[in-house]
Motif scaffolding. Structure first.
Motif, PDB file in Angstrom:
ATOM      1  N   UNK A   9    -117.454 -15.638  45.765  1.00  0.00           N
ATOM      2  CA  UNK A   9    -118.460 -16.579  45.269  1.00  0.00           C
ATOM      3  C   UNK A   9    -119.855 -15.980  45.354  1.00  0.00           C
ATOM      4  N   UNK A  10    -120.645 -16.197  44.308  1.00  0.00           N
ATOM      5  CA  UNK A  10    -122.023 -15.717  44.310  1.00  0.00           C
ATOM      6  C   UNK A  10    -122.892 -16.505  45.283  1.00  0.00           C
ATOM      7  N   UNK A  11    -122.443 -17.691  45.648  1.00  0.00           N
ATOM      8  CA  UNK A  11    -123.180 -18.495  46.624  1.00  0.00           C
ATOM      9  C   UNK A  11    -122.884 -18.000  48.035  1.00  0.00           C
ATOM     10  N   UNK A  12    -123.723 -18.386  48.971  1.00  0.00           N
ATOM     11  CA  UNK A  12    -123.504 -18.023  50.360  1.00  0.00           C
ATOM     12  C   UNK A  12    -123.075 -19.267  51.131  1.00  0.00           C
ATOM     13  N   UNK A  13    -123.948 -19.814  51.932  1.00  0.00           N
ATOM     14  CA  UNK A  13    -123.562 -20.946  52.776  1.00  0.00           C
ATOM     15  C   UNK A  13    -123.291 -22.215  51.976  1.00  0.00           C
ATOM     16  N   UNK A  99    -112.580 -18.790  34.088  1.00  0.00           N
ATOM     17  CA  UNK A  99    -111.804 -17.698  34.660  1.00  0.00           C
ATOM     18  C   UNK A  99    -112.442 -17.205  35.953  1.00  0.00           C
ATOM     19  N   UNK A 100    -112.130 -15.974  36.353  1.00  0.00           N
ATOM     20  CA  UNK A 100    -112.558 -15.452  37.650  1.00  0.00           C
ATOM     21  C   UNK A 100    -113.952 -14.838  37.582  1.00  0.00           C
ATOM     22  N   UNK A 101    -114.655 -14.752  38.710  1.00  0.00           N
ATOM     23  CA  UNK A 101    -115.923 -14.027  38.748  1.00  0.00           C
ATOM     24  C   UNK A 101    -115.724 -12.566  38.362  1.00  0.00           C
ATOM     25  N   UNK A 102    -116.705 -11.988  37.711  1.00  0.00           N
ATOM     26  CA  UNK A 102    -116.567 -10.605  37.240  1.00  0.00           C
ATOM     27  C   UNK A 102    -116.371  -9.631  38.393  1.00  0.00           C
ATOM     28  N   UNK A 103    -116.947  -9.931  39.562  1.00  0.00           N
ATOM     29  CA  UNK A 103    -116.782  -9.042  40.715  1.00  0.00           C
ATOM     30  C   UNK A 103    -115.324  -8.997  41.159  1.00  0.00           C
ATOM     31  N   UNK A 149    -108.379 -33.740  30.547  1.00  0.00           N
ATOM     32  CA  UNK A 149    -108.856 -33.276  29.254  1.00  0.00           C
ATOM     33  C   UNK A 149    -109.100 -31.768  29.235  1.00  0.00           C
ATOM     34  N   UNK A 150    -109.468 -31.161  30.371  1.00  0.00           N
ATOM     35  CA  UNK A 150    -109.759 -29.728  30.398  1.00  0.00           C
ATOM     36  C   UNK A 150    -108.585 -28.868  30.873  1.00  0.00           C
ATOM     37  N   UNK A 151    -107.421 -29.469  31.073  1.00  0.00           N
ATOM     38  CA  UNK A 151    -106.309 -28.733  31.694  1.00  0.00           C
ATOM     39  C   UNK A 151    -105.896 -27.493  30.903  1.00  0.00           C
ATOM     40  N   UNK A 152    -106.032 -27.543  29.579  1.00  0.00           N
ATOM     41  CA  UNK A 152    -105.614 -26.397  28.758  1.00  0.00           C
ATOM     42  C   UNK A 152    -106.591 -25.232  28.843  1.00  0.00           C
ATOM     43  N   UNK A 153    -107.745 -25.451  29.487  1.00  0.00           N
ATOM     44  CA  UNK A 153    -108.773 -24.415  29.558  1.00  0.00           C
ATOM     45  C   UNK A 153    -108.722 -23.610  30.855  1.00  0.00           C
ATOM     46  N   UNK A 154    -107.692 -23.800  31.646  1.00  0.00           N
ATOM     47  CA  UNK A 154    -107.561 -23.047  32.898  1.00  0.00           C
ATOM     48  C   UNK A 154    -107.040 -21.649  32.590  1.00  0.00           C
ATOM     49  N   UNK A 155    -107.948 -20.692  32.455  1.00  0.00           N
ATOM     50  CA  UNK A 155    -107.541 -19.298  32.254  1.00  0.00           C
ATOM     51  C   UNK A 155    -107.460 -18.549  33.579  1.00  0.00           C
ATOM     52  N   UNK A 160    -104.534 -14.796  37.343  1.00  0.00           N
ATOM     53  CA  UNK A 160    -104.231 -14.348  38.700  1.00  0.00           C
ATOM     54  C   UNK A 160    -102.731 -14.133  38.888  1.00  0.00           C
ATOM     55  N   UNK A 161    -101.927 -15.053  38.362  1.00  0.00           N
ATOM     56  CA  UNK A 161    -100.474 -14.895  38.469  1.00  0.00           C
ATOM     57  C   UNK A 161    -100.016 -13.609  37.778  1.00  0.00           C
ATOM     58  N   UNK A 162    -100.559 -13.349  36.597  1.00  0.00           N
ATOM     59  CA  UNK A 162    -100.140 -12.165  35.836  1.00  0.00           C
ATOM     60  C   UNK A 162    -100.578 -10.883  36.528  1.00  0.00           C
ATOM     61  N   UNK A 163    -101.842 -10.829  36.943  1.00  0.00           N
ATOM     62  CA  UNK A 163    -102.376  -9.605  37.539  1.00  0.00           C
ATOM     63  C   UNK A 163    -101.654  -9.246  38.826  1.00  0.00           C
ATOM     64  N   UNK A 164    -101.449 -10.231  39.696  1.00  0.00           N
ATOM     65  CA  UNK A 164    -100.826  -9.935  40.979  1.00  0.00           C
ATOM     66  C   UNK A 164     -99.298  -9.892  40.873  1.00  0.00           C
ATOM     67  N   UNK A 165     -98.739 -10.592  39.899  1.00  0.00           N
ATOM     68  CA  UNK A 165     -97.311 -10.465  39.663  1.00  0.00           C
ATOM     69  C   UNK A 165     -96.957  -9.049  39.244  1.00  0.00           C
ATOM     70  N   UNK A 166     -97.830  -8.420  38.482  1.00  0.00           N
ATOM     71  CA  UNK A 166     -97.605  -7.056  38.012  1.00  0.00           C
ATOM     72  C   UNK A 166     -97.517  -6.072  39.174  1.00  0.00           C
ATOM     73  N   UNK A 167     -98.263  -6.348  40.256  1.00  0.00           N
ATOM     74  CA  UNK A 167     -98.242  -5.427  41.401  1.00  0.00           C
ATOM     75  C   UNK A 167     -97.358  -5.958  42.531  1.00  0.00           C
ATOM     76  N   UNK A 168     -96.494  -6.930  42.207  1.00  0.00           N
ATOM     77  CA  UNK A 168     -95.431  -7.283  43.129  1.00  0.00           C
ATOM     78  C   UNK A 168     -95.490  -8.639  43.796  1.00  0.00           C
ATOM     79  N   UNK A 169     -96.538  -9.418  43.543  1.00  0.00           N
ATOM     80  CA  UNK A 169     -96.663 -10.729  44.194  1.00  0.00           C
ATOM     81  C   UNK A 169     -95.897 -11.756  43.364  1.00  0.00           C
ATOM     82  N   UNK A 170     -94.766 -12.203  43.877  1.00  0.00           N
ATOM     83  CA  UNK A 170     -93.888 -13.064  43.084  1.00  0.00           C
ATOM     84  C   UNK A 170     -94.099 -14.556  43.335  1.00  0.00           C
TER      85      UNK A 170
END
Length: 222
Positions: A9-13, A99-103, A149-155, A160-170
């Motif tokens: 997160x870009x935020x701190x406290x 989606x996810x933060x660029x970092x 209403x926004x459920x279809x916009x969850x990228x 995350x499932x695809x990226x980590x599934x590729x490296x073995x997280x099932x």
């Protein structure tokens, strides 16, 4: 239990995802788990973004790499080592523009490494992170749960499932606090309460598994 804990997160406290991830670690300790934390804040120590030199070095075999190539991969090698040495991975992040933060994307690009976090065995991709427990703690401004209403916009979740599934997280676990911005105060409070309850449940599950494992090891060595 050695946990690789990554905040994004870009935020701190004022960050809800940071607070929730800290709470999860404390939940584990209260459950009696001996926790060792390897911590990374990717907004402070952001992995280098992919460059042409990185891409070329990555797809050369170790014995083919020049000293310059090895230097290019040094930071990535270190991150992969931290992942593979951990018993569990806790990733906390807000959703930015669906989606996810660029970092954190830079982190994924750094740890998706042929020959290290995944291997090509007879034409099959075999991820190497198949023993680690994995938890994603996410915060979302809107309510993206099914039926909203926004459920279809969850990228974020499928990425995350695809990226980590590729490296073995099932079987990663997800705890998503939502909605936290585009809602009234009552809805925000309820979202955080749900997240705290779900995190307590995950901590109890992980603790039961870890304590049983430790007990088994102690019995074998007694």
């Amino acid at each position: 239990m050695k946990i690789f804990h990554v905040d994004a997160s870009a935020k701190r406290e004022r960050s809800n995802s940071r607070a929730l991830s800290r709470q999860f670690i404390e939940n584990l300790r209260r459950e009696g788990v001996d926790v060792e934390v390897d911590y990374l804040d990717v907004t402070v120590d952001t992995p280098p973004h992919v460059t042409e030199a990185f891409a070329i070095a990555t797809y050369h075999q170790e014995h083919e790499r020049t000293d310059e190539m090895r230097a290019t991969l040094t930071a990535s090698d270190a991150l992969c080592k931290r992942l593979l040495e951990a018993d569990a991975l806790v990733f906390a992040m807000p959703m930015y523009n669906w989606s996810m933060p660029s970092a954190f994307k830079a982190f994924i690009d750094s740890v998706t490494r042929p020959g290290i976090t995944y291997k090509n065995e007879n034409g099959n991709i075999v991820g190497q992170l198949n023993r680690q427990k994995v938890l994603f703690i996410t915060t979302r401004g809107a309510d993206l749960r099914p039926g909203n209403v926004f459920s279809s916009m969850d990228a974020l979740t499928p990425a995350l499932r695809a990226a980590f599934g590729f490296i073995g997280v099932s079987a990663p676990r997800f705890v998503d606090a939502q909605p936290l911005q585009f809602s009234d105060q009552q809805a925000r409070n309820e979202a955080l309460k749900r997240a705290h309850t779900e995190l307590a449940d995950v901590a109890a599950d992980w603790a039961a598994s870890e304590l049983a494992r430790v007990g088994s090891v102690e019995a074998e060595t007694a």
